[in-house]
Motif scaffolding. Sequence first.
Motif, PDB file in Angstrom:
ATOM      1  N   SER A   1       0.723  -1.266   0.076  1.00 13.11           N
ATOM      2  CA  SER A   1      -0.186   0.110   0.001  1.00 13.11           C
ATOM      3  C   SER A   1       0.850   1.297   0.204  1.00 13.11           C
ATOM      4  N   PHE A   2       2.059   1.180  -0.520  1.00 15.24           N
ATOM      5  CA  PHE A   2       2.962   2.373  -0.634  1.00 15.24           C
ATOM      6  C   PHE A   2       3.074   2.761  -1.897  1.00 15.24           C
ATOM      7  N   TYR A   3       2.949   4.147  -1.974  1.00 15.01           N
ATOM      8  CA  TYR A   3       3.188   4.967  -3.096  1.00 15.01           C
ATOM      9  C   TYR A   3       4.047   6.056  -3.011  1.00 15.01           C
ATOM     10  N   ARG A   4       4.800   6.275  -4.181  1.00 15.33           N
ATOM     11  CA  ARG A   4       5.604   7.469  -4.255  1.00 15.33           C
ATOM     12  C   ARG A   4       4.909   8.703  -4.435  1.00 15.33           C
ATOM     13  N   LEU A   5       5.424   9.688  -3.706  1.00 17.78           N
ATOM     14  CA  LEU A   5       4.627  10.955  -3.929  1.00 17.78           C
ATOM     15  C   LEU A   5       4.548  11.486  -5.232  1.00 17.78           C
ATOM     16  N   SER A   6       5.475  11.304  -6.079  1.00 21.66           N
ATOM     17  CA  SER A   6       5.574  11.973  -7.395  1.00 21.66           C
ATOM     18  C   SER A   6       4.745  10.902  -8.241  1.00 21.66           C
ATOM     19  N   ASP A   7       4.286   9.887  -7.802  1.00 25.01           N
ATOM     20  CA  ASP A   7       3.129   8.862  -8.757  1.00 25.01           C
ATOM     21  C   ASP A   7       1.890   8.952  -8.219  1.00 25.01           C
ATOM     22  N   LEU A   8       1.518  10.095  -7.562  1.00 22.26           N
ATOM     23  CA  LEU A   8       0.150  10.415  -7.239  1.00 22.26           C
ATOM     24  C   LEU A   8      -0.495  11.312  -8.112  1.00 22.26           C
ATOM     25  N   THR A   9      -1.679  10.945  -8.598  1.00 24.69           N
ATOM     26  CA  THR A   9      -2.227  11.877  -9.823  1.00 24.69           C
ATOM     27  C   THR A   9      -3.009  12.832  -8.806  1.00 24.69           C
ATOM     28  N   ASP A  10      -3.061  14.178  -9.257  1.00 21.51           N
ATOM     29  CA  ASP A  10      -3.840  15.041  -8.635  1.00 21.51           C
ATOM     30  C   ASP A  10      -5.257  14.667  -8.246  1.00 21.51           C
ATOM     31  N   ASN A  11      -6.153  13.969  -9.131  1.00 25.36           N
ATOM     32  CA  ASN A  11      -7.235  13.490  -8.567  1.00 25.36           C
ATOM     33  C   ASN A  11      -7.344  12.606  -7.388  1.00 25.36           C
ATOM     34  N   ASN A  12      -6.107  11.736  -7.296  1.00 29.29           N
ATOM     35  CA  ASN A  12      -6.088  10.735  -6.154  1.00 29.29           C
ATOM     36  C   ASN A  12      -5.668  11.523  -5.064  1.00 29.29           C
ATOM     37  N   LEU A  13      -4.567  12.556  -5.254  1.00 29.52           N
ATOM     38  CA  LEU A  13      -4.054  13.161  -4.066  1.00 29.52           C
ATOM     39  C   LEU A  13      -5.321  13.837  -3.483  1.00 29.52           C
ATOM     40  N   THR A  14      -5.984  14.633  -4.266  1.00 28.14           N
ATOM     41  CA  THR A  14      -7.100  15.570  -3.592  1.00 28.14           C
ATOM     42  C   THR A  14      -7.908  14.788  -2.727  1.00 28.14           C
ATOM     43  N   LYS A  15      -8.404  13.417  -3.249  1.00 24.47           N
ATOM     44  CA  LYS A  15      -9.197  12.564  -2.354  1.00 24.47           C
ATOM     45  C   LYS A  15      -8.672  12.233  -1.004  1.00 24.47           C
ATOM     46  N   ILE A  16      -7.173  11.884  -1.035  1.00 20.35           N
ATOM     47  CA  ILE A  16      -6.430  11.597   0.057  1.00 20.35           C
ATOM     48  C   ILE A  16      -6.316  12.642   1.092  1.00 20.35           C
ATOM     49  N   VAL A  17      -6.229  13.842   0.708  1.00 21.10           N
ATOM     50  CA  VAL A  17      -5.928  14.826   1.415  1.00 21.10           C
ATOM     51  C   VAL A  17      -7.571  15.370   2.119  1.00 21.10           C
ATOM     52  N   ILE A  18      -8.316  15.524   1.222  1.00 24.43           N
ATOM     53  CA  ILE A  18      -9.827  15.797   1.773  1.00 24.43           C
ATOM     54  C   ILE A  18     -10.144  14.653   2.706  1.00 24.43           C
ATOM     55  N   ASP A  19      -9.939  13.337   2.565  1.00 24.29           N
ATOM     56  CA  ASP A  19     -10.367  12.294   3.596  1.00 24.29           C
ATOM     57  C   ASP A  19      -9.516  12.335   4.878  1.00 24.29           C
ATOM     58  N   HIS A  20      -8.160  12.503   4.595  1.00 24.88           N
ATOM     59  CA  HIS A  20      -7.402  12.521   5.899  1.00 24.88           C
ATOM     60  C   HIS A  20      -7.681  13.648   6.813  1.00 24.88           C
ATOM     61  N   THR A  21      -7.943  14.737   6.198  1.00 22.81           N
ATOM     62  CA  THR A  21      -8.499  16.110   7.022  1.00 22.81           C
ATOM     63  C   THR A  21      -9.844  16.225   7.344  1.00 22.81           C
ATOM     64  N   GLN A  22     -10.707  15.178   7.037  1.00 24.77           N
ATOM     65  CA  GLN A  22     -12.472  15.445   6.934  1.00 24.77           C
ATOM     66  C   GLN A  22     -12.844  15.706   8.605  1.00 24.77           C
ATOM     67  N   GLU A  23     -12.168  14.672   9.505  1.00 20.93           N
ATOM     68  CA  GLU A  23     -12.752  15.055  10.794  1.00 20.93           C
ATOM     69  C   GLU A  23     -11.886  16.255  11.623  1.00 20.93           C
ATOM     70  N   LEU A  24     -10.826  16.769  11.183  1.00 19.47           N
ATOM     71  CA  LEU A  24     -10.118  17.947  11.740  1.00 19.47           C
ATOM     72  C   LEU A  24     -11.104  18.913  11.341  1.00 19.47           C
ATOM     73  N   ARG A  25     -11.355  19.019  10.005  1.00 22.87           N
ATOM     74  CA  ARG A  25     -12.095  20.173   9.190  1.00 22.87           C
ATOM     75  C   ARG A  25     -13.684  20.375   9.821  1.00 22.87           C
ATOM     76  N   ASN A  26     -14.092  18.896  10.479  1.00 20.15           N
ATOM     77  CA  ASN A  26     -15.545  18.797  10.836  1.00 20.15           C
ATOM     78  C   ASN A  26     -15.409  19.415  12.427  1.00 20.15           C
ATOM     79  N   GLY A  27     -14.329  19.445  12.991  1.00 18.88           N
ATOM     80  CA  GLY A  27     -14.169  19.780  14.438  1.00 18.88           C
ATOM     81  C   GLY A  27     -14.180  18.534  15.283  1.00 18.88           C
TER      82      GLY A  27
END
Length: 220
Positions: free
Chosen positions: A58-84
């Motif tokens: 489940s390891f992925y090099r940063l430069s191999d992540l597409t913009d679409n996939n990176l966007t979902k990763i960041v949104i999901d990872h920060t969801q609970e933080l942004r929801n308080g």
Amino acid sequence: MTVELIPVIEIGYHNQDITAPDKYPYWKYPELWEKFNSDSYKKAGFKDDFKTYLSGSSFYRLSDLTDNNLTKIVIDHTQELRNGKYEREQASALFGGYVLRIDGQDKYFPQCCGDLADIQYWEILANRKEQGFYAGHPEPQVKIQDDKITFDFTVGEFDEHFAPTPSENIIHFDIPSLKNAIETAKTELDKFEQRIEELKQKEKLNIDNIGGLLIWDNAN
């Protein structure tokens, strides 16, 4: 000797009600686990295919992540933080860490609970400190003599096993080469931080110093 630290993130999404392979470990049955991961990601809503760093993992090099996939990763990872649901101080950097590659061969992968902020522990190691190194658990025994660092993988904590299994029980590398590897890795992290900052603006994510949060583990 050529030493590299390859920044990778670890992506989960194995809770999609897709039956996991019954053959372990993943590095011995990479095709089965590659398909399981791919099916899980598609069901989770990722738009693009992933290119794994190590097949079946489940390891992925940063430069191999597409913009679409990176966007979902960041949104999901920060969801609970942004929801308080929790405070910034309780948030973590993106999971994963750094693959130690020596003379073109991968010797050591991020272990359980590792993340991108672990670059600080590689810097501690480069400053000749045997104590305080961490790249997830289990941890190798670390010895430093002169300019030579030794990792001993025969000592796992609490009977944990390193994953993937190291090809050698003991490896050696030198501090000057590690310092060069750290600087190269940090250059890649800087580029990754720029991408995250751009998607933050595009997606209107209300997170100050998002790179500090997801990469460098800065509380503020």
